[in-house]
Design an enzyme around this catalytic site. Structure first.
Site, PDB file in Angstrom:
ATOM      1  N   HIS A 110       9.225  -1.487  13.690  1.00 46.26           N
ATOM      2  CA  HIS A 110       8.331  -1.790  12.579  1.00 46.26           C
ATOM      3  C   HIS A 110       9.001  -1.453  11.243  1.00 46.26           C
ATOM      4  O   HIS A 110       8.665  -2.034  10.210  1.00 46.26           O
ATOM      5  CB  HIS A 110       7.030  -0.984  12.675  1.00 46.26           C
ATOM      6  CG  HIS A 110       6.144  -1.382  13.817  1.00 46.26           C
ATOM      7  ND1 HIS A 110       6.315  -0.873  15.085  1.00 46.26           N
ATOM      8  CD2 HIS A 110       5.089  -2.226  13.879  1.00 46.26           C
ATOM      9  CE1 HIS A 110       5.390  -1.397  15.877  1.00 46.26           C
ATOM     10  NE2 HIS A 110       4.639  -2.215  15.174  1.00 46.26           N
ATOM     11  N   ASP A 149       7.715 -10.831  18.686  1.00 49.08           N
ATOM     12  CA  ASP A 149       6.946  -9.693  18.188  1.00 49.08           C
ATOM     13  C   ASP A 149       6.589 -10.013  16.730  1.00 49.08           C
ATOM     14  O   ASP A 149       7.040 -11.018  16.173  1.00 49.08           O
ATOM     15  CB  ASP A 149       7.767  -8.403  18.313  1.00 49.08           C
ATOM     16  CG  ASP A 149       6.898  -7.143  18.359  1.00 49.08           C
ATOM     17  OD1 ASP A 149       5.696  -7.227  18.048  1.00 49.08           O
ATOM     18  OD2 ASP A 149       7.437  -6.070  18.698  1.00 49.08           O
TER      19      ASP A 149
END
Length: 340
Positions: free
Chosen positions: A182, A251
């Site tokens: 992230h 993702d």
């Protein structure tokens, strides 16, 4: 149909979102806590999404794993344990751990289905290691490939009994990453031989219709590009050695592991072999750019998407939800008792 799954900004669709989604016709949607306040509100939101498209079988997805990763939160919805609870029970009683994971997933899936959700990005099939970053951490179902595959299969089976399609993530494995994708791009220096351990759980469940890529550079396979953007990793490892021929999502394309604009990342992911771009943050400018730059879904992706739609079904009759949760708690108590 746009080869993307888009986020929604709030508890209700805005007029701008409604108009854009109708025109762009994305493959589906992803929900976050910002979209989930109470049962009546959430069911109305998912009904409104279906009404845009005029079809019941639509990807309306969520990350609902239990533990830290929950979007539908207590007290409005049930509390569920993280994967580590089932991994601990496996060390004592593998068959009990499998059954506990299955009934937990079925109970969770029923709750999702009641809200009009059809896809849960669960379970992580990442093999946990001592160095595994906490972004996976207690979400993992174990540290041995057979354990992860068995417990992951139980999760997918439980979800399926509730009519929910689960997901194989994060292919080809997030367990060796030592940072959070992230926030930055992980690099894995393990050899091809070592990485066979990481892909084994995915190989075992490769017939499942839905999977998700990892934003990780595997230097043994492609030292330049993360898996999501790597033709080599997707074609030779995910499609080849793992044998996965289902719908492959990126993702979240917004994550800081990737560079370039959101539209540029999306184009690269599709060119590398992802079927669908997952765009979570509901920024209208980014969503419009994805729709404009990525064009329409190709025939192979449509066929894979139809397999996901076909796996969406009515819940099977069986034990009521309270009984499922009671059974799960009784089984997990075995591990708690041994630890005490």
């Amino acid at each position: 149909m746009t080869p993307a799954i888009f986020g929604i900004s709030g508890l209700d669709l805005t007029a701008e979102e409604h108009a854009f989604f109708k025109d762009a016709d994305p493959a589906g949607y992803i929900l976050f806590a910002r979209n989930c306040d109470n049962r009546d509100q959430l069911r109305k939101l998912t009904d409104d999404l279906r009404a845009i498209h005029g079809r019941d079988r639509l990807i309306i997805s969520i990350d609902q794993e239990g533990g830290r990763v929950v979007r539908m939160k207590p007290p409005e919805w049930q509390r569920y344990p993280a994967g580590e609870a089932f991994a601990r029970l496996w060390e004592i009683a593998p068959a009990s751990a499998i059954e506990a994971a299955r009934v937990n997933a079925e109970a969770m899936g029923r709750e999702l289905a009641e809200m009009g959700i059809t896809v849960d990005y669960h379970a992580p099939f990442d093999v946990r290691r001592p160095e595994t970053d906490d972004v996976i951490g207690d979400r993992a179902l174990g540290s041995q490939p057979m354990q992860v595959a068995a417990l992951g299969r139980a999760v997918l089976d439980g979800m399926g009994r509730a009519g929910i399609v689960g997901c194989l993530k994060h292919m080809p494995g997030h367990g060796r990453a030592t940072c959070d994708s992230h926030k930055e791009l992980p690099h894995v220096a393990a050899s091809d031989v070592e990485l066979a351990i990481d892909i084994e759980p995915f190989r075992t469940l490769a017939a499942h219709p839905l999977g998700m890529s990892a934003h990780i550079v595997f230097e043994a396979w492609d030292a330049e590009n993360p898996a999501t953007l790597s033709k080599t990793v997707i074609s030779e490892i995910i499609r080849g050695r793992i044998g996965f021929d289902g719908l492959l999502l990126s993702d979240d394309i917004d994550m800081e592991a990737l560079d370039g604009t959101i539209a540029e990342r999306s184009v690269r992911a599709l060119a590398a072999g992802c079927d669908i771009v997952l765009n979570c943050w509901a920024k209208m400018d980014d969503q419009i750019a994805i729709a404009e730059r990525c064009g329409s879904m190709n025939a192979k992706t449509r066929e894979r998407l139809e397999r996901v739609h076909a796996a969406m079904c009515d819940a099977q009759d069986g034990t009521d939800t309270e009984a499922l949760l009671a059974k799960r708690d009784a089984l997990l108590a075995i591990a708690e008792g041994r630890a005490a």
